[in-house]
Design a protein around this motif. Structure first.
Motif, PDB file in Angstrom:
ATOM      1  N   MET B  41       0.834  -1.203   0.000  1.00 50.62           N
ATOM      2  CA  MET B  41       0.000   0.000   0.000  1.00 50.62           C
ATOM      3  C   MET B  41       0.863   1.244   0.000  1.00 50.62           C
ATOM      4  N   SER B  42       0.299   2.291  -0.499  1.00 48.80           N
ATOM      5  CA  SER B  42       0.998   3.568  -0.411  1.00 48.80           C
ATOM      6  C   SER B  42       0.869   4.089   1.017  1.00 48.80           C
ATOM      7  N   VAL B  43       1.688   5.057   1.325  1.00 48.69           N
ATOM      8  CA  VAL B  43       1.733   5.534   2.707  1.00 48.69           C
ATOM      9  C   VAL B  43       0.398   6.137   3.137  1.00 48.69           C
ATOM     10  N   SER B  44      -0.232   6.837   2.224  1.00 53.77           N
ATOM     11  CA  SER B  44      -1.502   7.462   2.603  1.00 53.77           C
ATOM     12  C   SER B  44      -2.551   6.401   2.926  1.00 53.77           C
ATOM     13  N   GLU B  45      -2.504   5.288   2.196  1.00 57.29           N
ATOM     14  CA  GLU B  45      -3.454   4.208   2.490  1.00 57.29           C
ATOM     15  C   GLU B  45      -3.095   3.536   3.816  1.00 57.29           C
ATOM     16  N   ARG B  46      -1.806   3.446   4.086  1.00 61.52           N
ATOM     17  CA  ARG B  46      -1.413   2.874   5.384  1.00 61.52           C
ATOM     18  C   ARG B  46      -1.901   3.761   6.528  1.00 61.52           C
ATOM     19  N   ILE B  47      -1.809   5.036   6.304  1.00 56.52           N
ATOM     20  CA  ILE B  47      -2.285   5.965   7.332  1.00 56.52           C
ATOM     21  C   ILE B  47      -3.768   5.725   7.596  1.00 56.52           C
ATOM     22  N   LYS B  54      -7.499  -0.109  16.224  1.00 54.76           N
ATOM     23  CA  LYS B  54      -6.241  -0.146  16.970  1.00 54.76           C
ATOM     24  C   LYS B  54      -5.436  -1.377  16.592  1.00 54.76           C
ATOM     25  N   ARG B  55      -6.157  -2.462  16.376  1.00 54.02           N
ATOM     26  CA  ARG B  55      -5.462  -3.696  16.020  1.00 54.02           C
ATOM     27  C   ARG B  55      -4.729  -3.536  14.693  1.00 54.02           C
ATOM     28  N   MET B  56      -5.412  -2.845  13.777  1.00 50.54           N
ATOM     29  CA  MET B  56      -4.793  -2.637  12.468  1.00 50.54           C
ATOM     30  C   MET B  56      -3.574  -1.741  12.583  1.00 50.54           C
ATOM     31  N   ALA B  57      -3.635  -0.801  13.498  1.00 47.72           N
ATOM     32  CA  ALA B  57      -2.504   0.105  13.663  1.00 47.72           C
ATOM     33  C   ALA B  57      -1.240  -0.651  14.047  1.00 47.72           C
ATOM     34  N   THR B  58      -1.416  -1.718  14.805  1.00 47.97           N
ATOM     35  CA  THR B  58      -0.230  -2.492  15.187  1.00 47.97           C
ATOM     36  C   THR B  58       0.352  -3.219  13.984  1.00 47.97           C
ATOM     37  N   PHE B  59      -0.484  -3.588  13.050  1.00 46.70           N
ATOM     38  CA  PHE B  59       0.029  -4.228  11.844  1.00 46.70           C
ATOM     39  C   PHE B  59       0.722  -3.219  10.947  1.00 46.70           C
ATOM     40  N   VAL B  60       0.176  -2.039  10.924  1.00 44.85           N
ATOM     41  CA  VAL B  60       0.727  -1.030  10.021  1.00 44.85           C
ATOM     42  C   VAL B  60       2.085  -0.558  10.514  1.00 44.85           C
ATOM     43  N   ARG B  61       2.309  -0.706  11.795  1.00 45.55           N
ATOM     44  CA  ARG B  61       3.545  -0.216  12.381  1.00 45.55           C
ATOM     45  C   ARG B  61       4.712  -1.072  11.895  1.00 45.55           C
ATOM     46  N   MET B  62       5.381  -0.597  10.940  1.00 44.72           N
ATOM     47  CA  MET B  62       6.530  -1.327  10.423  1.00 44.72           C
ATOM     48  C   MET B  62       7.480  -0.342   9.755  1.00 44.72           C
ATOM     49  N   CYS B  89       2.031   4.717  10.770  1.00 42.49           N
ATOM     50  CA  CYS B  89       0.800   5.320  11.238  1.00 42.49           C
ATOM     51  C   CYS B  89       0.441   4.699  12.569  1.00 42.49           C
ATOM     52  N   GLY B  90      -0.065   5.460  13.405  1.00 48.12           N
ATOM     53  CA  GLY B  90      -0.489   4.904  14.672  1.00 48.12           C
ATOM     54  C   GLY B  90      -0.410   5.934  15.763  1.00 48.12           C
ATOM     55  N   ARG B  91      -0.701   5.491  16.933  1.00 48.27           N
ATOM     56  CA  ARG B  91      -0.755   6.418  18.050  1.00 48.27           C
ATOM     57  C   ARG B  91       0.531   6.419  18.858  1.00 48.27           C
TER      58      ARG B  91
END
Lengths: 190, 372
Positions: B41-47, B54-62, B89-91
């Motif tokens: 995915m592009s960064v904007s889609e990851r955002i 919240k669960r997805m945010a942990t996956f995106v964190r890479m 992306c994430g908190r």
């Protein structure tokens, strides 16, 4: 990427039989199986590439006949493509695909999910990567809410990050969304 | 034909409305497959994906496969650079890099009103240039900053658009309990309480370089800062780096080397904060600001600071303290060409191209050679 197809006819010696989860048998050229790391390793281990070895059918319990047909179509098309190489640090995602690939993967999301699972099981990196990028391209431009719907993600955020507006719980995007996913060849009821 | 068209539209609507659209249950994939899809995915889609749950945010964190992130328009820039930078992306984020700096710079800040500055929260270093604030606004800002219970920023640099502002301490420090100091006044009584956070405010000629200072504790100048750091006391320092106390923005009379260095106000946060007014050549010579280290790229936010224009919010941690910086306005007149002077074989630039007033997409520059 060019692929000139030499005229070679498959012979029984260079074929193996794979059996899908619904019992259907498929004859696969050994040349095709080179694209699947799972099958290639299996053939190497059992020495199925030798002519004097009896070749038992290979059961693929996770793959239905419809998926197998689709995968064989992919393998046939990429038969003479160079070996897939892992992307290096310079890798950047591209959403540009061949026309054939676009037509081949012009399927509903749920079928795409099944195909991705099958590609992951058989370890076909080119197909796997392509599906991932196709899927990524499909959600391009969508809002978080739409992405949540398409990817069937359960909401666990109470308020929107920026606006603070409570997010409505989407009942259908819960985990039971898998029930809508058909593992059969026929499309899911809509 | 029309009937068929509308029926098909209605069918699509019903399918989408009642969630009968074929879905791609991402979280049911194996982990490596999830990771691969997200990396595609592009960064904007990851955002946006990270905002879904919240669960997805942990996956995106890479860790993203680039070292440099550069976002700019014709006037403003946000440049993130670090080989260990973690951009996701994430908190929350984890710290990878040991040292990093963080700057957000608005070269054309004529749009900034003092209310926008109030909304800053945990910002690291913010530079605002060509702003149209006046001394009354600075006074308001100082008072707000003193009473504010949250950490607004570590450094705030303000340069004025007008070159002939006469810096009047009576205006800037109006209604602020302050005491004028001279060079010999190192120790100050902590008797004047300005707020629960600030013991003491004073101003006067600085110790080392002719500073005019507002200090909340007993010391001024660099020694004061160090002392206060050591003592972990709150400090607010207005530091005018010249005897010419006019915020003209272009001329420092007693320092020819700083001839073209506009004066600025720097508010540095040390425990609570240091407010400085000084000319800084190194700052003015920097065309683009640098943000590096552990960053949390949260994307465009439409609320708060610069809400009329749209901003990019970057959050991170500095010495285990969370900060957030904002940049603007990537959405107007964006030039998609990356800056090449920092390019290396391992450099990948992330450019943001805006198509409208809404954040549209992030565009990579580099080789796109993985066409299937």
């Amino acid at each position: 990427m060019s692929c000139e197809e030499p005229t070679t006819s498959p012979t029984p010696e260079n074929n193996i039989t794979v059996v899908s989860s619904d019992g259907k048998e498929f004859l696969l050229d050994l040349k095709l199986t080179e694209q699947s790391e799972t099958l290639a390793r299996l053939i190497s281990n059992f020495e199925y590439d030798r002519t004097d070895v009896k070749k038992d059918p290979v059961p693929l319990g996770n793959i239905t006949s419809a998926q197998m047909q689709k995968i064989i179509e992919w393998l046939q098309h990429h038969r003479y493509y160079p070996k897939w190489e892992q992307n290096d640090i310079h890798y950047s995602t591209s959403f540009t695909f061949e026309t054939w690939v676009e037509e081949y993967l012009n399927i509903p999301n749920n079928e795409m999910f099944e195909l991705l699972n099958a590609a992951n099981y058989l370890n076909i990196p080119r197909l796997f990567s392509t599906i991932c990028r196709i899927m990524a391209s499909r959600i391009t431009g969508k809002s978080a809410e739409q992405i949540r719907t398409v990817l069937n993600i359960k909401t666990d955020v109470k308020n929107d990050v920026y606006t603070g507006i409570p997010i409505q719980e989407d009942s259908s995007s819960s985990e039971d969304g898998m029930s809508e996913i058909s593992l059969s060849p026929s499309p899911p009821p809509i | 034909m029309d009937l068929f068209f509308w029926l098909s539209k209605l069918y699509e609507f019903i399918r989408f409305r009642f969630h009968r659209y074929p879905k791609f249950p991402l979280l049911h994939l194996p982990y490596l497959a999830i990771k691969q899809v997200i990396e595609s995915m592009s960064v904007s889609e990851r955002i946006k994906l990270s905002q879904t749950s919240k669960r997805m945010a942990t996956f995106v964190r890479m860790k993203l496969p680039f070292y440099y992130v550069f976002i700019r328009d014709a006037l403003s820039g946000l440049f993130m650079k670090d080989q260990n930078a973690l951009l996701y992306c994430g908190r929350e984020i984890h710290k990878f890099a040991e040292k990093y700096e963080c700057l957000t710079k608005y070269d054309d800040a004529r749009w900034v009103r003092v209310e926008y500055l109030f909304s800053m929260n945990n910002c690291e270093n913010v530079k605002i240039e060509q702003c149209r604030l006046n001394l009354f606004d600075i006074n308001t800002l100082i008072k707000y900053w003193i009473l504010c219970q949250r950490d607004m920023f570590k450094n705030l640099t303000i340069r004025f658009e007008k070159q002939d502002i006469e810096f009047d301490w009576n205006v800037v420090l109006k209604d602020v309990a302050a005491e004028k100091l001279d060079n010999s006044s190192f120790l100050m009584p902590a008797s004047i309480m300005t707020s629960s956070s600030y013991d003491w405010i004073a101003y006067g000629q600085g110790f080392a370089s002719g500073l005019l200072a507002v200090v909340s504790t007993g010391y001024i100048g660099y020694l004061a800062t160090k002392y206060i750091q050591k003592k972990k006391r709150d400090v607010m320092l207005v530091d005018l780096h010249t005897s010419n106390v006019v915020l003209q923005g272009a001329r420092v009379v007693n320092n020819p080397s700083n001839m073209y260095a506009p004066l600025m106000i720097t508010v540095a946060y040390e425990q609570r904060g240091v407010l400085q007014v000084k000319g800084d050549r190194t700052m003015t010579g920097t065309m683009y600001s640098t943000i590096s280290g552990d960053l949390c790229f949260l994307g465009v936010t439409g609320s708060g600071f610069g809400n009329k224009i749209g901003t990019i919010l970057v959050e991170g941690y500095y010495e285990n303290q969370r900060f957030a910086t904002l940049t603007w306005p990537i959405l107007r007149g964006f030039a998609p060409n990356p800056i090449l002077e920092f390019q290396s074989p391992y450099t990948k630039y992330l450019d943001i191209e805006a198509m409208s007033t809404k954040y549209e997409r992030i565009m990579w520059s580099g080789t796109l050679d993985n066409t299937v």
